[in-house]
Design an enzyme around this catalytic site. Structure first.
Site, PDB file in Angstrom:
ATOM      1  N   ARG A  85       0.694  -1.048   0.321  1.00  0.00           N
ATOM      2  CA  ARG A  85      -0.110  -0.369  -0.519  1.00  0.00           C
ATOM      3  C   ARG A  85       1.102   1.570   0.028  1.00  0.00           C
ATOM      4  NH1 ARG A  85      -2.319   2.852   4.578  1.00  0.00           N
ATOM      5  NH2 ARG A  85      -3.554   4.586   3.925  1.00  0.00           N
ATOM      6  N   HIS A 131      -3.082  11.145   1.583  1.00  0.00           N
ATOM      7  CA  HIS A 131      -1.819  10.981   2.216  1.00  0.00           C
ATOM      8  C   HIS A 131      -1.427  12.607   2.662  1.00  0.00           C
ATOM      9  CE1 HIS A 131      -0.415   7.383   4.739  1.00  0.00           C
ATOM     10  NE2 HIS A 131       0.041   8.685   5.807  1.00  0.00           N
ATOM     11  N   GLU A 178      -6.712   8.918   6.586  1.00  0.00           N
ATOM     12  CA  GLU A 178      -6.973   8.766   7.809  1.00  0.00           C
ATOM     13  C   GLU A 178      -7.588  10.664   7.933  1.00  0.00           C
ATOM     14  OE1 GLU A 178      -3.745   8.226   9.693  1.00  0.00           O
ATOM     15  OE2 GLU A 178      -4.015   6.617  10.775  1.00  0.00           O
ATOM     16  N   ASN A 319      -7.040   2.087  10.280  1.00  0.00           N
ATOM     17  CA  ASN A 319      -5.899   2.023  10.595  1.00  0.00           C
ATOM     18  C   ASN A 319      -6.033   2.683  12.295  1.00  0.00           C
ATOM     19  OD1 ASN A 319      -5.101   2.749   7.833  1.00  0.00           O
ATOM     20  ND2 ASN A 319      -4.164   4.901   8.196  1.00  0.00           N
ATOM     21  N   TYR A 321      -3.594   1.681  16.088  1.00  0.00           N
ATOM     22  CA  TYR A 321      -2.117   2.037  15.988  1.00  0.00           C
ATOM     23  C   TYR A 321      -2.210   1.482  18.278  1.00  0.00           C
ATOM     24  CZ  TYR A 321       0.266   3.376  12.523  1.00  0.00           C
ATOM     25  OH  TYR A 321       0.659   2.978  11.042  1.00  0.00           O
ATOM     26  N   GLU A 389      -3.507  -0.374   8.184  1.00  0.00           N
ATOM     27  CA  GLU A 389      -2.137  -0.479   9.133  1.00  0.00           C
ATOM     28  C   GLU A 389      -1.645   0.092  10.458  1.00  0.00           C
ATOM     29  OE1 GLU A 389      -0.836   4.230   9.188  1.00  0.00           O
ATOM     30  OE2 GLU A 389      -1.464   4.890   6.857  1.00  0.00           O
TER      31      GLU A 389
HETATM   32  C1  GBH Z   1      -0.583   6.898  11.121  1.00  0.00           C
HETATM   33  O1  GBH Z   1      -1.507   8.153  11.654  1.00  0.00           O
HETATM   34  C2  GBH Z   1      -0.050   7.603   9.693  1.00  0.00           C
HETATM   35  O2  GBH Z   1      -1.160   7.502   8.957  1.00  0.00           O
HETATM   36  C3  GBH Z   1       0.975   7.843   9.513  1.00  0.00           C
HETATM   37  O3  GBH Z   1       1.686   8.752   7.870  1.00  0.00           O
HETATM   38  C4  GBH Z   1       2.081   7.832  10.364  1.00  0.00           C
HETATM   39  O4  GBH Z   1       3.646   7.355   9.834  1.00  0.00           O
HETATM   40  C5  GBH Z   1       2.264   6.331  11.758  1.00  0.00           C
HETATM   41  O5  GBH Z   1       0.502   6.510  12.177  1.00  0.00           O
HETATM   42  C6  GBH Z   1       2.711   6.620  11.822  1.00  0.00           C
HETATM   43  O6  GBH Z   1       2.668   7.424  13.216  1.00  0.00           O
HETATM   44  O7  GBH Z   1      -3.570  12.861  20.460  1.00  0.00           O
HETATM   45  O8  GBH Z   1      -1.317  12.386  21.614  1.00  0.00           O
HETATM   46  O9  GBH Z   1      -3.358  10.742  20.431  1.00  0.00           O
HETATM   47  C7  GBH Z   1      -1.538   8.070  12.882  1.00  0.00           C
HETATM   48  C8  GBH Z   1      -1.904   9.126  13.693  1.00  0.00           C
HETATM   49  C9  GBH Z   1      -0.865   9.465  15.154  1.00  0.00           C
HETATM   50  C10 GBH Z   1      -3.294   9.976  15.239  1.00  0.00           C
HETATM   51  C11 GBH Z   1      -0.650  10.260  16.956  1.00  0.00           C
HETATM   52  C12 GBH Z   1      -3.741  10.844  16.030  1.00  0.00           C
HETATM   53  C13 GBH Z   1      -2.691  12.187  18.260  1.00  0.00           C
HETATM   54  C14 GBH Z   1      -1.784  11.907  19.238  1.00  0.00           C
HETATM   55  N1  GBH Z   1      -1.592   8.741  15.010  1.00  0.00           N
HETATM   56  N2  GBH Z   1      -2.688  11.616  16.885  1.00  0.00           N
HETATM   57  S1  GBH Z   1      -2.297  12.130  21.100  1.00  0.00           S
END
Ligand code: GBH
Length: 488
Positions: A85, A131, A178, A319, A321, A389
């Protein structure tokens, strides 16, 4: 495999046509920021503005995948992937971005080459149109996504160029990556491009109480028009699928016995996920909890927009995490709140942590929350889920030493999360059809610059050719999927 007993019972539980591989984004990997007539994106501007990026870096070269795509496809193939992707850079294809602006053949040629290289190696391309890298010229011309009327035809035209030129070979399209992160980081917190918010210490312009919702609406509506175009003009002949990818973490109540915290956790999921997912998959409108808190600061769908948006994604692109504990607040919501008037915490009432710390402040390993989120999405929307993701950083990855390349922390993350995917399929009956790990190589992590390494491949950013060193997690991921995907 590191701990085969843990996954022994998961042999062959994933569909034989399950797609797995790695995800990337143009700005984070390509480099060649002004090569072959590429136009600037808002991220080029952002990175070239002093003090915006943590380490002062730019993505000018990133990891040079614009030049090293053949080598990268070969490496990916050695990792055993079935799919890849990646995103297209709009301003590489249409440097000024607009519907009446010229198309840049060299830019299209790069993507044709990459796609052909993938297909020759038996790797299925999943292509994201957007993106986060809005053409700077559109931002300057009319304020980018703040201007739905001007922006939508430009985005739809860009999509048309891509379908026309690449749609014979691309069968999996994602319109937006996103949308919620683009709006909140770019227009509420102001820490991402285009760097707008109400915080005047950080941003000269912006209004965090309105703009994120306006921009979010533009994303949904322009997505829906691009999908309508694909379905009416291309899908029948090209036989591909098209959808949107949404970000969401899982929210657990801080006090699981307190109904107010249970409601707060659900509200947090609605503000974060259902903001986009309800209009697309459920109701054609925003969740009631958001309307109740935000009133008319949340735009209203016209009848036509609502009709077009509902059902506008062939799959649920997911996506995710991590997981947070969520506690209700007793005070009235702040005008700049975007989370449902809650507090996010690292520990629950009993002091239990939300998971082991990565090298990224917001990210902690929590596979149980991931499995719950898969179930929540499946129950609420009931459409096949494509995980687009998921991944982690790990502390102290500063050089390609034996210890760093044997990335135990990341391996445990993937064993947990990929195991959760397989259990959600096998034991919970969730329909899951892909898994893309974030990410293939260490890359330019937006405002964190080169400090956050998410790759299963270590990159020596100091070296002239951005030398790649495989980490052990790449091997473990291959073994996990070879075990779990059913053989035909
Ligand atoms: C993805 O976003 C992206 O699509 C990608 O490009 C990126 O490299 C990857 O993650 C890793 O970061 O308010 O403290 O909760 C994930 C996005 C990152 C969204 C952190 C919300 C806010 C932090 N997230 N974020 S907090």
């Amino acid at each position: 495999m590191a701990k085969p007993h843990k996954v022994k019972d998961l042999k062959g539980v994933l569909r034989s046509d399950f797609h797995w591989g790695y995800a990337t984004a143009a700005t984070q990997v390509e480099g060649g920021w002004n090569a072959d007539d590429k136009g600037l994106s808002i991220w080029d501007t952002f990175a070239h503005t002093p003090r915006k990026v943590k380490d002062g870096s730019t993505p000018d070269d990133a990891v040079l995948s614009y030049y090293k795509y053949k080598e990268d496809v070969a490496l990916m193939k050695s990792y055993g992937v079935t799919a890849y992707r990646f995103s297209l850079s709009w301003s590489r294809i249409i440097p000024l971005g607009g519907k009446d602006d010229p198309v840049n053949e060299a830019g299209l040629q790069y993507y044709e080459n990459l796609i052909d290289e993938l297909l020759e190696n038996g790797i299925t391309p999943f292509v994201t149109l957007f993106h986060w890298d809005t053409p700077q010229a559109l931002e300057d011309r009319y304020g980018g996504m703040l201007n739905k009327e001007m922006y939508t035809p430009d985005f739809v035209n860009y999509a048309r160029v891509c379908f026309e030129r690449l749609g014979d070979r691309v069968k999996h399209w994602i319109t937006y990556n996103e949308p919620g992160v683009y709006t909140l980081a770019g227009y509420a917190a102001g820490v991402h491009a285009p760097a707008r918010s109400s915080n005047r210490k950080l941003n000269a312009e912006g209004d965090s109480s309105t703009e994120p919702f306006i921009v979010g609406h533009t994303e949904l509506v322009s997505h829906a028009y691009a999908v309508q175009l694909y379905r009416e003009m291309f899908q029948h002949q090209q036989k591909g699928m098209i959808g949107i990818t949404l970000h969401g973490n899982y929210s657990e109540p801080w006090d699981s016995d307190d109904p107010l915290d249970q409601e707060a956790a659900e509200r947090a999921r609605e503000f974060e996920i259902a903001w986009y997912a309800d209009p697309v998959y459920k109701t054609g409108d925003y969740p009631a909890s958001m309307r109740a808190q935000l009133g008319d600061r949340l735009p209203h769908f016209t009848a036509e927009e609502s009709k077009l948006t509902l059902g506008s994604s062939d799959f649920y692109g997911m996506n995710s995490y991590t997981t947070f504990f969520v506690r209700h607040l007793d005070t009235p919501p702040d005008i700049n709140d975007h989370s449902g008037n809650i507090e996010k915490l690292d520990t629950n009432k009993q002091g239990v942590s939300r998971g082991p710390e990565s090298d990224t402040y917001w990210l902690r390993t929590n596979p149980a929350g991931f499995r719950k989120l898969l179930n929540w999405i499946w129950k609420r929307y009931g459409i096949p889920i494509y995980i687009t993701e998921n991944g982690t950083t790990a502390k102290a990855e500063t050089e390609p030493s034996e210890e760093v390349l044997n990335d135990t922390f990341r391996i445990e993350f993937f064993e947990g999360y990929i195991g959760a995917v397989a259990r959600a399929v096998k034991e919970d009956g969730v329909d899951i059809r892909s898994y893309f790990a974030w990410t293939f190589t260490d890359n330019w992590e937006w405002a964190a610059g080169y400090t956050d390494r998410f790759g299963v491949t270590f990159v020596d950013f100091e070296s002239k050719d951005k030398k790649r060193y495989p980490k052990k997690s790449a091997t473990v991921i291959r073994e996990l999927f070879q075990h779990m995907v059913k053989k035909e």
